[in-house]
Design an enzyme around this catalytic site. Structure first.
Site, mmCIF file in Angstrom:
data_model
loop_
_atom_site.group_PDB
_atom_site.id
_atom_site.type_symbol
_atom_site.label_atom_id
_atom_site.label_comp_id
_atom_site.label_asym_id
_atom_site.label_seq_id
_atom_site.Cartn_x
_atom_site.Cartn_y
_atom_site.Cartn_z
ATOM 1 N N TYR A 107 0.905 -0.827 0.105
ATOM 2 C CA TYR A 107 -0.157 0.074 -0.195
ATOM 3 C C TYR A 107 0.738 0.931 -0.110
ATOM 4 C CZ TYR A 107 -3.764 -2.846 1.399
ATOM 5 O OH TYR A 107 -4.458 -3.985 1.810
ATOM 6 N N TYR A 170 -9.590 -6.213 8.626
ATOM 7 C CA TYR A 170 -8.142 -6.248 9.550
ATOM 8 C C TYR A 170 -7.025 -6.363 8.506
ATOM 9 C CZ TYR A 170 -3.798 -6.355 12.162
ATOM 10 O OH TYR A 170 -2.401 -6.059 12.560
ATOM 11 N N ASP A 263 -14.802 -9.146 -0.361
ATOM 12 C CA ASP A 263 -15.262 -8.090 -0.404
ATOM 13 C C ASP A 263 -16.906 -8.588 -1.568
ATOM 14 O OD1 ASP A 263 -14.096 -6.380 0.641
ATOM 15 O OD2 ASP A 263 -13.193 -5.220 -0.442
#
Length: 320
Positions: A107, A170, A263
Site C-alpha cells: 500500500y 483487519y 468484499d
C-alpha cells in the site's frame, strides 16, 4: 443508480489505483502491468449495484488522473459517487506474485486523499436515508479523522434507525493487533450486521486459535450484532443470524486472484438483505459471489450480476 426505488447501500472509505504485475516472480523483473481500482468499500458498492440494488460511495480522491479514473469507473457501474477532491494524491496498491500463488499487496496511502476523510464529507441526510450503512475496519486504521468519520456515520445511522453493517477487514500493514483490537471491538458492538474472517473474529474477541467458527459467530453476536457472519474461505461460512445458526459450504472455484473475494461475499449478502430476502438466500448469494470473484483477476472485475448467479441457485445450506 438502478431503476428500483428500494432504500440502498451507503458506504464510505478509500479507493485506490491498483497496479498488478503480469508475471510471477520478483517485482523488479516484471515487464507488464495492468492498472485498475481497488478498495473494500467501493468493491462492495459495485457488487451491490451489479445485483440490482442502489449503492452510494463517499470518499476523497486526489485531483489527478487516478482519481478521475476511479470516479468514472464507479459512475459507470451505477454507483452514486459523492466525491470530495483533495489536494493530496490518490492512494495506490501494488499487487504481485513472488512465487506460485503467494500474493503480495503493498500500500502507498500514508497521507493520501482518502486518508484525509472527515465527518463533514458525509452530506446531511445521506446516511439517514440509507437502507444499510456499510463501513469497514480499514477506514478506521487510515487516520484519526477517517476513524472519526466512520464512528460519526455509525452514530448518525443508529440515531436514524438505519442498520449498520461492519466488515472487520483487519489490515496488518496498517496497524498492529494491539492498536486495532479495542477499536474494532467498539465498532462491532455498534453494528447490526458484522462480517469477519476467523483470525479477525479472534482479534476482536481476544479468542484463542482453538475457537470454532460457530463459537466465534456466537461471540460476535454477543457483542450486539443480530447477524454475525464468519467468512471462512475455502471452508465456506458460518453465521449466527437472529439467534439461529447457519453453515454453508464454499463453491468449487479456480482461484485466480483471492483479493476482493471477501468484499464480493459481503456485497452478495447485503444486496439480498436490502432486497428483503431470507438468511439462507443471503448466504447462498454471498458464497456464490465470492466464488465468482476469485476466478477473475482484479479487486472488483469478477463481481457477478444477477443472471450469472442463476446457475448456482441449487446450493444448499444447513440450518439448526
Amino acid at each position: 443508480m438502478t431503476g428500483t426505488s428500494m432504500p440502498g447501500l451507503v458506504t464510505l472509505g478509500e479507493t485506490m489505483g491498483l497496479v498488478t504485475a503480469g508475471e510471477i516472480g520478483s517485482l523488479e523483473y516484471a515487464r507488464t502491468f495492468t492498472y485498475g481500482i481497488g478498495g473494500a468499500e467501493s468493491n462492495v458498492a459495485i457488487g451491490v449495484s451489479r445485483l440490482g440494488v442502489p449503492a452510494t460511495w463517499i470518499g476523497r480522491l486526489g485531483a489527478d488522473a487516478t482519481g478521475d479514473m476511479i470516479e468514472r469507473r464507479l459512475r459507470s457501474e451505477g454507483v452514486t459517487a459523492l466525491v470530495v477532491r483533495d489536494g493530496s494524491f490518490t492512494g495506490l496498491m501494488v499487487k504481485h506474485r513472488r512465487f506460485g500463488s503467494a500474493l503480495s499487496v503493498d500500500y502507498h496511502r500514508a497521507g493520501s486523499a482518502g486518508s484525509r476523510l472527515r465527518p463533514g464529507d458525509i452530506p446531511q441526510g445521506c446516511v439517514e436515508a440509507a437502507g444499510v450503512l456499510h463501513v469497514t475496519g480499514v477506514t478506521t486504521a487510515l487516520s484519526p479523522s477517517a476513524c472519526d468519520t466512520v464512528f460519526g456515520a455509525v452514530t448518525r445511522a443508529r440515531a436514524a434507525g438505519v442498520p449498520v453493517s461492519v466488515d472487520v477487514n483487519y489490515r496488518r500493514k496498517l496497524w498492529s493487533p494491539e492498536a486495532a483490537g479495542p477499536t474494532l471491538r467498539r465498532l462491532v458492538a455498534r453494528a447490526d450486521v458484522v462480517f469477519a474472517g476467523v483470525e479477525e473474529a479472534q482479534l476482536v474477541l481476544g479468542a484463542d486459535g482453538e475457537s470454532s467458527a460457530a463459537a466465534l459467530a456466537e461471540g460476535l453476536a454477543a457483542l450486539g450484532p443480530a447477524q454475525a457472519v464468519i467468512k471462512d474461505g475455502a471452508r465456506g461460512c458460518t453465521a449466527r443470524i437472529e439467534g439461529t445458526d447457519h453453515r454453508l459450504a464454499a463453491l468449487p472455484a479456480e482461484v485466480v486472484d483471492p483479493v476482493g473475494a471477501g468484499d464480493a461475499f459481503v456485497a452478495g449478502y447485503l444486496a439480498e438483505l436490502l432486497a428483503g430476502r431470507s438468511a439462507s438466500e443471503r448466504l447462498r448469494t454471498a458464497v456464490a459471489a465470492g466464488a465468482y470473484a476469485v476466478s477473475v483477476p482484479g479487486d472488483c472485475e469478477g463481481l457477478p450480476r444477477r443472471p450469472e448467479l442463476a446457475a448456482l441457485a441449487s446450493v444448499q445450506d444447513v440450518t439448526r
